[in-house]
Design a protein around this motif. Structure first.
Motif, mmCIF file in Angstrom:
data_model
loop_
_atom_site.group_PDB
_atom_site.id
_atom_site.type_symbol
_atom_site.label_atom_id
_atom_site.label_comp_id
_atom_site.label_asym_id
_atom_site.label_seq_id
_atom_site.Cartn_x
_atom_site.Cartn_y
_atom_site.Cartn_z
ATOM 1 N N LEU A 193 4.373 3.376 -20.131
ATOM 2 C CA LEU A 193 5.670 3.929 -20.508
ATOM 3 C C LEU A 193 6.185 3.172 -21.723
ATOM 4 N N THR A 194 7.251 3.693 -22.323
ATOM 5 C CA THR A 194 7.764 3.140 -23.571
ATOM 6 C C THR A 194 9.244 2.836 -23.460
ATOM 7 N N PHE A 195 9.623 1.634 -23.875
ATOM 8 C CA PHE A 195 11.029 1.287 -24.023
ATOM 9 C C PHE A 195 11.355 1.291 -25.504
ATOM 10 N N SER A 196 12.213 2.217 -25.924
ATOM 11 C CA SER A 196 12.606 2.288 -27.323
ATOM 12 C C SER A 196 13.424 1.064 -27.702
ATOM 13 N N ALA A 197 13.404 0.737 -28.995
ATOM 14 C CA ALA A 197 14.214 -0.375 -29.492
ATOM 15 C C ALA A 197 15.692 -0.019 -29.418
ATOM 16 N N PHE A 198 16.537 -1.050 -29.265
ATOM 17 C CA PHE A 198 17.973 -0.823 -29.375
ATOM 18 C C PHE A 198 18.246 -0.267 -30.770
ATOM 19 N N ASN A 199 18.950 0.831 -30.833
ATOM 20 C CA ASN A 199 19.243 1.446 -32.126
ATOM 21 C C ASN A 199 20.743 1.645 -32.255
ATOM 22 N N PHE A 200 21.469 0.512 -32.093
ATOM 23 C CA PHE A 200 22.908 0.563 -32.109
ATOM 24 C C PHE A 200 23.436 -0.200 -33.316
ATOM 25 N N ASP A 201 24.751 -0.261 -33.460
ATOM 26 C CA ASP A 201 25.326 -1.060 -34.543
ATOM 27 C C ASP A 201 25.205 -2.536 -34.186
ATOM 28 N N PRO A 202 25.336 -3.433 -35.171
ATOM 29 C CA PRO A 202 25.121 -4.872 -34.919
ATOM 30 C C PRO A 202 25.952 -5.439 -33.782
ATOM 31 N N ALA A 203 27.213 -5.018 -33.659
ATOM 32 C CA ALA A 203 28.070 -5.560 -32.604
ATOM 33 C C ALA A 203 27.526 -5.214 -31.222
ATOM 34 N N ASN A 205 24.344 -4.481 -30.536
ATOM 35 C CA ASN A 205 23.093 -5.200 -30.335
ATOM 36 C C ASN A 205 23.348 -6.631 -29.875
ATOM 37 N N ARG A 206 24.350 -7.278 -30.467
ATOM 38 C CA ARG A 206 24.683 -8.640 -30.047
ATOM 39 C C ARG A 206 25.155 -8.651 -28.595
ATOM 40 N N ALA A 207 25.932 -7.640 -28.227
ATOM 41 C CA ALA A 207 26.427 -7.564 -26.851
ATOM 42 C C ALA A 207 25.280 -7.387 -25.867
ATOM 43 N N LEU A 208 24.298 -6.569 -26.239
ATOM 44 C CA LEU A 208 23.164 -6.332 -25.352
ATOM 45 C C LEU A 208 22.275 -7.566 -25.240
ATOM 46 N N LEU A 226 27.828 -3.289 -18.716
ATOM 47 C CA LEU A 226 28.335 -3.087 -20.073
ATOM 48 C C LEU A 226 29.038 -1.735 -20.191
ATOM 49 N N ILE A 227 28.428 -0.712 -19.597
ATOM 50 C CA ILE A 227 29.028 0.625 -19.630
ATOM 51 C C ILE A 227 30.382 0.616 -18.937
ATOM 52 N N GLU A 228 30.472 -0.125 -17.840
ATOM 53 C CA GLU A 228 31.718 -0.174 -17.075
ATOM 54 C C GLU A 228 32.750 -1.123 -17.673
ATOM 55 N N LEU A 235 32.215 6.729 -28.122
ATOM 56 C CA LEU A 235 30.915 7.078 -28.692
ATOM 57 C C LEU A 235 29.876 5.981 -28.422
ATOM 58 N N GLN A 236 30.282 4.728 -28.544
ATOM 59 C CA GLN A 236 29.358 3.630 -28.262
ATOM 60 C C GLN A 236 28.921 3.634 -26.795
ATOM 61 N N THR A 237 29.872 3.880 -25.911
ATOM 62 C CA THR A 237 29.554 3.939 -24.481
ATOM 63 C C THR A 237 28.609 5.094 -24.197
ATOM 64 N N ALA A 238 28.824 6.228 -24.889
ATOM 65 C CA ALA A 238 27.930 7.378 -24.713
ATOM 66 C C ALA A 238 26.509 7.019 -25.151
ATOM 67 N N ARG A 239 26.375 6.231 -26.218
ATOM 68 C CA ARG A 239 25.041 5.802 -26.669
ATOM 69 C C ARG A 239 24.387 4.903 -25.623
ATOM 70 N N LEU A 240 25.178 4.017 -25.046
ATOM 71 C CA LEU A 240 24.647 3.152 -23.990
ATOM 72 C C LEU A 240 24.158 3.969 -22.799
ATOM 73 N N ARG A 241 24.969 4.934 -22.388
ATOM 74 C CA ARG A 241 24.591 5.782 -21.253
ATOM 75 C C ARG A 241 23.304 6.538 -21.563
ATOM 76 N N ASN A 242 23.189 7.044 -22.768
ATOM 77 C CA ASN A 242 22.001 7.805 -23.140
ATOM 78 C C ASN A 242 20.769 6.912 -23.193
ATOM 79 N N PHE A 243 20.958 5.686 -23.701
ATOM 80 C CA PHE A 243 19.836 4.749 -23.751
ATOM 81 C C PHE A 243 19.355 4.416 -22.343
ATOM 82 N N GLN A 244 20.304 4.137 -21.444
ATOM 83 C CA GLN A 244 19.940 3.837 -20.067
ATOM 84 C C GLN A 244 19.273 5.043 -19.406
ATOM 85 N N LYS A 245 19.766 6.221 -19.694
ATOM 86 C CA LYS A 245 19.163 7.440 -19.139
ATOM 87 C C LYS A 245 17.703 7.551 -19.546
#
Length: 256
Positions: A193-203, A205-208, A226-228, A235-245
């Motif tokens: 299986l594949t885990f994609s790279a974090f593709n978020f803004d710098p802030a 990425n630092r949080a993750l 983090l989501i909670e 929008l950032q939370t939506a990206r997190l949810r999608n990444f986790q999905k």
């Protein structure tokens, strides 16, 4: 995202132990183990987490993410056979066990497997042992898989369940995808299986990478926390949810 090979489970055994292992550090063992824990929690699957990568006076990474995880330190397990014995014993407490293994665990596993009838014990205890090996673009991580694979030999190669995680944290894993090692392990029945790279803004990425809760407590924040946490925009939370999905979909794709 790289291509994905889906293989069925080898057994229908009641108990499962997922050992996240690679002698190369920084390949994503802890993050992958945490993600599996959150996936199982979301499915309502009770499980036990074990941080076998702790040292005296220092919490392991898994323990920081999952404070309820059992901690096995070098002083008590010597990073050897006792560690692997404990993983099987833990199935008396939970049918599913997740373990973040330390560096050197590959050599200990090879010795443990060679001196014991491990496959017979697993059958008698109704346990499926799943060797989860994260690899990244770093050649040393591929060598970590190669060393473990060659060390255990054909009996363990075919008798255990193997899951290879392509961790694209440093970019697409071209070196691994083109490797002889990949061809051999997949031909023998390993799942991938594949885990994609974090593709978020710098802030984000630092949080993750190093997120901590209120008052800087020791526990790192998992994706779910983090989501909670409500520290990001909608929008950032939506990206997190999608990444986790997508992470959860990868686990489901290989039958976990």
């Amino acid at each position: 995202m790289a291509s994905m090979i889906c293989k069925p489970m080898k057994t229908n055994r009641t108990k499962k132990v997922y050992a996240f292992i690679n002698n190369k550090g920084g390949v994503g063992k802890s993050r992958s183990a945490v993600s599996l824990s959150e996936y199982l929690t979301a499915k309502g699957v009770a499980h036990k987490a074990i941080d076998a990568d702790s040292e005296p006076g220092r919490l392991g990474t898994l323990k920081r993410f999952l404070p309820d995880a059992e901690e096995l330190v070098a002083a008590t397990n010597n990073r050897g056979r006792r560690l692997w014995d404990r993983l099987l014993e833990a199935t008396e407490e939970a049918d599913v066990v997740i373990a973040d293994m330390p560096g050197g665990a590959s050599a200990h596993f090879v010795s443990w497997f060679a001196e014991s009838d491990v496959l017979g014990a697993l059958e008698a205890m109704d346990i499926e042992l799943v060797m989860v090996v994260p690899v990244c673009e770093n050649r040393d991580s591929i060598m970590g898989l190669r060393t473990l694979w060659d060390g255990v030999g054909p009996e363990a190669q075919k008798g255990l369940t193997w899951v290879i995680i392509q961790n694209e944290k440093d970019g697409e894993t071209i070196t691994y995808l083109e490797s002889k090692t990949r061809k051999e392990v997949l031909a023998a029945g390993a799942r991938e299986l594949t885990f994609s790279a974090f593709n978020f803004d710098p802030a984000m990425n630092r949080a993750l990478d190093c997120a901590r809760g209120a008052n800087n407590e020791a526990a790192f924040l998992t994706f779910s926390r983090l989501i909670e946490s409500k520290q990001f925009s909608i929008l950032q939370t939506a990206r997190l949810r999608n990444f986790q999905k997508r992470l959860f979909e990868q686990f489901a794709s290989v039958g976990i």
